[in-house]
Design a protein around this motif. Structure first.
Motif, PDB file in Angstrom:
ATOM      1  N   LEU A  91       0.849  -1.130  -0.030  1.00  0.00           N
ATOM      2  CA  LEU A  91       0.057  -0.160  -0.116  1.00  0.00           C
ATOM      3  C   LEU A  91       0.591   1.237   0.061  1.00  0.00           C
ATOM      4  O   LEU A  91       1.727   1.388   0.831  1.00  0.00           O
ATOM      5  N   GLY A  92       0.832   2.350  -0.792  1.00  0.00           N
ATOM      6  CA  GLY A  92       1.435   3.621  -1.101  1.00  0.00           C
ATOM      7  C   GLY A  92       2.545   3.288  -1.821  1.00  0.00           C
ATOM      8  O   GLY A  92       3.306   4.374  -2.196  1.00  0.00           O
ATOM      9  N   GLY A  93       3.178   1.975  -2.210  1.00  0.00           N
ATOM     10  CA  GLY A  93       4.447   1.847  -3.100  1.00  0.00           C
ATOM     11  C   GLY A  93       5.454   2.568  -2.562  1.00  0.00           C
ATOM     12  O   GLY A  93       6.635   2.827  -3.093  1.00  0.00           O
ATOM     13  N   ILE A  94       5.621   2.562  -1.352  1.00  0.00           N
ATOM     14  CA  ILE A  94       6.721   3.195  -0.623  1.00  0.00           C
ATOM     15  C   ILE A  94       7.822   2.078  -0.122  1.00  0.00           C
ATOM     16  O   ILE A  94       7.146   1.055   0.390  1.00  0.00           O
ATOM     17  N   LYS A 110       4.275  -7.772  -4.764  1.00  0.00           N
ATOM     18  CA  LYS A 110       3.499  -7.488  -5.846  1.00  0.00           C
ATOM     19  C   LYS A 110       3.830  -8.869  -6.925  1.00  0.00           C
ATOM     20  O   LYS A 110       2.893  -9.383  -7.553  1.00  0.00           O
ATOM     21  N   LYS A 111       5.228  -9.197  -6.767  1.00  0.00           N
ATOM     22  CA  LYS A 111       5.697 -10.175  -7.718  1.00  0.00           C
ATOM     23  C   LYS A 111       5.943 -11.420  -7.302  1.00  0.00           C
ATOM     24  O   LYS A 111       6.220 -12.165  -7.918  1.00  0.00           O
ATOM     25  N   ASN A 112       6.181 -11.792  -5.923  1.00  0.00           N
ATOM     26  CA  ASN A 112       6.384 -12.967  -5.417  1.00  0.00           C
ATOM     27  C   ASN A 112       5.770 -13.067  -3.982  1.00  0.00           C
ATOM     28  O   ASN A 112       5.409 -12.233  -3.098  1.00  0.00           O
ATOM     29  N   MET A 113       4.996 -14.224  -3.918  1.00  0.00           N
ATOM     30  CA  MET A 113       4.365 -14.644  -2.929  1.00  0.00           C
ATOM     31  C   MET A 113       4.956 -15.296  -1.915  1.00  0.00           C
ATOM     32  O   MET A 113       4.669 -15.538  -0.471  1.00  0.00           O
ATOM     33  N   GLY A 114       6.326 -15.706  -2.293  1.00  0.00           N
ATOM     34  CA  GLY A 114       7.197 -16.532  -1.200  1.00  0.00           C
ATOM     35  C   GLY A 114       7.377 -17.992  -1.210  1.00  0.00           C
ATOM     36  O   GLY A 114       7.233 -18.671  -2.522  1.00  0.00           O
ATOM     37  N   ILE A 115       7.058 -18.679  -0.342  1.00  0.00           N
ATOM     38  CA  ILE A 115       7.074 -20.335  -0.312  1.00  0.00           C
ATOM     39  C   ILE A 115       5.882 -20.801  -0.015  1.00  0.00           C
ATOM     40  O   ILE A 115       5.302 -20.465   0.776  1.00  0.00           O
ATOM     41  N   ARG A 116       5.426 -21.732  -1.057  1.00  0.00           N
ATOM     42  CA  ARG A 116       4.146 -22.506  -0.752  1.00  0.00           C
ATOM     43  C   ARG A 116       4.237 -23.563  -0.063  1.00  0.00           C
ATOM     44  O   ARG A 116       5.076 -24.391  -0.163  1.00  0.00           O
ATOM     45  N   TYR A 170       3.174   9.082  -1.002  1.00  0.00           N
ATOM     46  CA  TYR A 170       2.094   7.997  -0.473  1.00  0.00           C
ATOM     47  C   TYR A 170       0.713   8.320  -1.204  1.00  0.00           C
ATOM     48  O   TYR A 170      -0.081   7.536  -1.699  1.00  0.00           O
ATOM     49  N   LEU A 171       0.444   9.705  -0.914  1.00  0.00           N
ATOM     50  CA  LEU A 171      -1.153  10.091  -1.238  1.00  0.00           C
ATOM     51  C   LEU A 171      -1.335   9.972  -2.891  1.00  0.00           C
ATOM     52  O   LEU A 171      -2.467  10.192  -3.348  1.00  0.00           O
ATOM     53  N   SER A 172      -0.053  10.224  -3.728  1.00  0.00           N
ATOM     54  CA  SER A 172      -0.238   9.977  -5.171  1.00  0.00           C
ATOM     55  C   SER A 172      -0.238   8.436  -5.539  1.00  0.00           C
ATOM     56  O   SER A 172      -0.437   8.168  -6.913  1.00  0.00           O
ATOM     57  N   SER A 173      -0.145   7.664  -4.811  1.00  0.00           N
ATOM     58  CA  SER A 173       0.070   6.116  -5.102  1.00  0.00           C
ATOM     59  C   SER A 173      -1.024   5.456  -5.695  1.00  0.00           C
ATOM     60  O   SER A 173      -2.038   5.400  -5.173  1.00  0.00           O
ATOM     61  N   ASN A 174      -0.837   5.001  -7.020  1.00  0.00           N
ATOM     62  CA  ASN A 174      -1.837   3.883  -7.382  1.00  0.00           C
ATOM     63  C   ASN A 174      -1.823   2.421  -7.069  1.00  0.00           C
ATOM     64  O   ASN A 174      -2.194   1.659  -7.899  1.00  0.00           O
ATOM     65  N   ASP A 175      -0.568   2.213  -6.391  1.00  0.00           N
ATOM     66  CA  ASP A 175      -0.261   0.847  -6.252  1.00  0.00           C
ATOM     67  C   ASP A 175      -1.333   0.335  -5.280  1.00  0.00           C
ATOM     68  O   ASP A 175      -1.761   0.862  -4.215  1.00  0.00           O
ATOM     69  N   TYR A 176      -1.722  -0.927  -5.447  1.00  0.00           N
ATOM     70  CA  TYR A 176      -2.848  -1.731  -4.872  1.00  0.00           C
ATOM     71  C   TYR A 176      -1.998  -2.569  -3.724  1.00  0.00           C
ATOM     72  O   TYR A 176      -0.832  -3.347  -3.925  1.00  0.00           O
ATOM     73  N   ASN A 177      -2.744  -2.963  -2.713  1.00  0.00           N
ATOM     74  CA  ASN A 177      -2.364  -3.641  -1.698  1.00  0.00           C
ATOM     75  C   ASN A 177      -3.009  -5.118  -1.859  1.00  0.00           C
ATOM     76  O   ASN A 177      -3.509  -5.175  -3.000  1.00  0.00           O
ATOM     77  N   VAL A 208     -15.984  -4.953  -5.247  1.00  0.00           N
ATOM     78  CA  VAL A 208     -15.659  -3.463  -5.111  1.00  0.00           C
ATOM     79  C   VAL A 208     -14.719  -3.410  -3.988  1.00  0.00           C
ATOM     80  O   VAL A 208     -14.883  -3.569  -2.940  1.00  0.00           O
ATOM     81  N   ASN A 209     -13.474  -3.000  -4.337  1.00  0.00           N
ATOM     82  CA  ASN A 209     -12.363  -2.908  -3.503  1.00  0.00           C
ATOM     83  C   ASN A 209     -11.699  -1.521  -3.389  1.00  0.00           C
ATOM     84  O   ASN A 209     -10.602  -1.392  -2.576  1.00  0.00           O
ATOM     85  N   ASN A 210     -11.915  -0.621  -4.260  1.00  0.00           N
ATOM     86  CA  ASN A 210     -11.048   0.467  -4.540  1.00  0.00           C
ATOM     87  C   ASN A 210     -11.907   1.657  -4.583  1.00  0.00           C
ATOM     88  O   ASN A 210     -11.520   2.703  -5.346  1.00  0.00           O
ATOM     89  N   ASP A 211     -13.181   1.760  -4.091  1.00  0.00           N
ATOM     90  CA  ASP A 211     -13.950   2.985  -4.262  1.00  0.00           C
ATOM     91  C   ASP A 211     -13.552   4.003  -3.063  1.00  0.00           C
ATOM     92  O   ASP A 211     -12.837   3.647  -2.089  1.00  0.00           O
TER      93      ASP A 211
END
Length: 647
Positions: free
Chosen positions: A289-292, A310-316, A486-493, A539-542
């Motif tokens: 969240l926030g891309g920081i 965002k790219k890697n979930m770790g170990i399954r 942070y306030l300008s970030s479009n990155d999703y959690n 709806v997760n981003n309204d």
């Protein structure tokens, strides 16, 4: 010679008068020989506020193990799966604790009103009357939001005070707050209650302008509680109060200094055996969240492995960790620290394996008896399989997993999930008695205004208030230098929510990599964002999701009851289902989760209240029946309160 309730006697003998009675039967107490004219109203109010800070006994049971669990602030079972504890509820709804706090406030109000009616009240006592009304409004909301209908006032005629419905309680306290705010004399000399070691105002040291702001902000909070069930009533109160002075700056925050030791002033999260690990709810909100970049000190930066969440979930590790949940992160061990995470995360939570868990004396609390390090997992092999051992290094990792019913996987994973030290957990500064307990932060004012503006109830900008709330939270947590980015970030959690208020594009599923923990092969999978159907399907981003998500983070860790209230009221933020390796037992008040419905998102999967203690039914059947009639349901954790979301 006139006398007063025995709880006034408790004032002169400090903390001596705790009772074992566990319901509202003793809201009226037989009188003693203490005369009314000797009682200081300020002491009664101070006693109520002081006791409501919660001693370690009740704080552990209610604040930590109940409210924080219900709010999904901590990883825990109990009320999060529908089971509360009758012993804890008995303690809380007793004259020794919750009812006692309300008694003191009622006594202060009644005594002040009597002097005012007789024309003998001083200007200071008139203000104390209004202050006690403001504080009582909070206490009524706390007890009612926990249980439902309760008595609000003493009857003083020897009878049991009648229970009031939640609807009537809210009408009463909103009226009280409006009148008390208007009735405060802001220019009065309050030095008699603050000087010479006689501080009877733990919140504001006699500053009536700040008490007025607290009253107005509290009215804003409680009016918004009715947003779903009485929107016109809520709108009227909000529109009025938005024009009044509110808690807006750090010096106006309603807070009380915490201490070490064992007293009502002891830090509310201080017990060393309560590890308070981060929940999956909070973790999924914070990750990315926030891309920081994750905030680390220079020493840690050189030691850790950073992984882009965002790219890697770790170990399954699905054979050791449950996947019978709608948690989008289920089944994975994240074998490093997230490269991108909300910058407040490392302020609010400790990093596993790092020695900032030490207390001021340099010793580890008992739940952190060692640093996180290397562990080995094994499990009972299934037919046709060979035994296997999984080696993991937990130091400098960032993990949590849903609680719930794990069945055999609880044993298989115990070296990992059974050790508190392996989880990020509530930071030491909130535990060690050096902080202030927050009762109302300035950030909450702004998020409430943002919500009201989003509904069109006030004419100011929802985006402006939303950003003001985030800025206030960042200032409180010491990361203001990062707020603009942070306030300008479009990155999703991991829930599919971003920060930028104008960015309302819904997140779409995508491909992400992971490592198979049993073959060590690199693989890819589709990451599915959750469906929070109890709010709005898909709806997760309204705007409202963003507002409540930020409010949820900002209120951590001191306002878990408000976080639970928001979820009961709105279905926000997204609460994942706890693990269902075996079906839950509804006859034990557990939520109706089964191995066939664990992927669904339903209101009945989230508890709505605490049950009245069993001894209320035993000792006062008439009062108990009255309470249930006003509640509109049986004495169960899944019966919604009046203002709760019901569809």
């Amino acid at each position: 010679m006139k006398v007063i309730n025995k709880y006034i006697l408790g004032l002169s003998s400090a903390l001596a008068l705790f009772s074992s009675c566990s319901d509202f039967e003793d809201i009226n107490i037989n009188p003693t020989s203490i005369t009314e004219d000797k009682v200081q109203i300020g002491h009664l109010l101070n006693k109520s506020i002081y006791e409501a800070q919660q001693s370690p006994h009740i704080a552990e049971r209610i604040f930590v193990l109940t409210w924080k669990s219900a709010a999904r602030y901590d990883r825990a079972n109990g009320i999060s799966i529908g089971t509360d504890n009758d012993g804890w509820n008995t303690d809380y709804l007793s004259t020794g604790f919750g009812v006692g706090w309300l008694n003191y406030a009622n006594n202060a109000i009644n005594l002040a009103k009597k002097r005012m009616d007789a024309g003998t009240a001083t200007e200071v006592e008139v203000n104390l009357y209004q202050m006690a009304r403001i504080w009582r409004a909070y206490l009524i909301s706390e007890l009612s939001d926990s249980f439902g209908p309760i008595p609000a006032e003493n009857s003083f005629d020897g009878t049991i005070p009648p229970y009031k419905s939640v609807k009537d309680l809210y009408a009463f306290i909103l009226k009280e707050l409006k009148e008390a705010s208007a009735g405060l004399k802001l220019d009065a000399d309050m030095s008699s209650i603050t000087q010479n070691g006689n501080n009877s105002d733990l919140f504001y040291n006699g500053d009536m302008s700040k008490w007025q702001r607290y009253a107005n902000s509290l009215r804003l909070r409680l009016a918004m509680r009715l947003s779903s069930v009485e929107p016109e009533t809520a709108k009227q109160h909000v529109a009025e109060v938005a024009k009044l002075p509110l808690i807006e700056t750090p010096d106006q925050i309603a807070k009380v200094k915490e201490k070490d030791g064992w007293s009502p002033a002891t830090a509310v999260m201080s017990r060393v055996w309560n590890s308070q690990p981060i929940s999956s709810t909070m973790n999924n909100i914070l990750l990315g969240l926030g891309g920081i970049d994750i905030q680390l000190n220079d020493t840690l930066k050189k030691k850790v492995k950073l992984i882009d969440p965002k790219k890697n979930m770790g170990i399954r590790l699905e054979k050791h960790l449950p996947v019978t949940t709608n948690d989008p992160s289920a089944g994975f061990f994240f074998n490093g620290l997230p490269s991108k995470i909300d910058p407040r995360a490392t302020v609010l939570f400790n990093i596993p394996g790092y020695d900032d868990r030490k207390s001021p004396t340099g010793t580890y609390p008992s739940c952190f008896g060692k640093l996180a390090g290397k562990i080995e997992l094994s499990r009972e092999p299934e037919e046709g399989e060979k035994g296997e051992k999984i080696k993991l290094d937990v130091q400098y990792t960032w993990n949590t997993w849903v609680a719930g019913r794990w069945n055999k996987k609880s044993d298989y994973s115990s070296p990992l999930t059974g050790e508190s030290v392996n989880f990020p957990s509530t930071a030491e500064k909130f535990r060690n008695g050096t902080n202030y307990r927050i009762w109302f932060g300035n950030w909450e004012t702004y998020f409430l205004l943002a919500e009201a503006a989003e509904y069109g109830w006030i004419s100011t900008s929802a985006k402006m208030h939303y950003e003001e709330g985030i800025r206030a939270s960042f200032e409180y947590n010491g990361v203001s230098h990062l707020v603009d980015k942070y306030l300008s970030s479009n990155d999703y959690n991991r829930v599919g929510t971003s920060v930028n208020y104008d960015h309302t594009t819904e997140a779409t599923d995508y491909q992400v990599s992971y490592t198979d923990g049993y073959t060590n092969q690199s693989k890819t999978m589709t990451y599915h964002y959750p469906n929070n159907a109890v709010y709005k399907s898909h709806v997760n981003n309204d705007h409202l999701t963003k507002i409540i998500t930020q409010k949820y983070i900002a209120n951590y860790p001191y306002l878990p009851l408000e976080a639970w209230n928001d979820h009961r009221r709105l279905g926000l933020p997204f609460f994942e289902n706890q693990a269902v390796e075996v079906d839950y037992v509804t006859s034990n008040h557990e939520v109706p989760l089964t191995k066939s419905n664990y992927k669904e998102c339903k209101l009945e999967f989230y508890p709505k209240r605490l049950r009245y203690p069993a001894n209320l039914e035993i000792n006062s059947k008439d009062s108990y029946n009255q309470a249930l009639q006003l509640l509109g349901g049986k004495n169960d954790t899944n019966v919604p309160l009046y203002w709760s979301k019901t569809k």
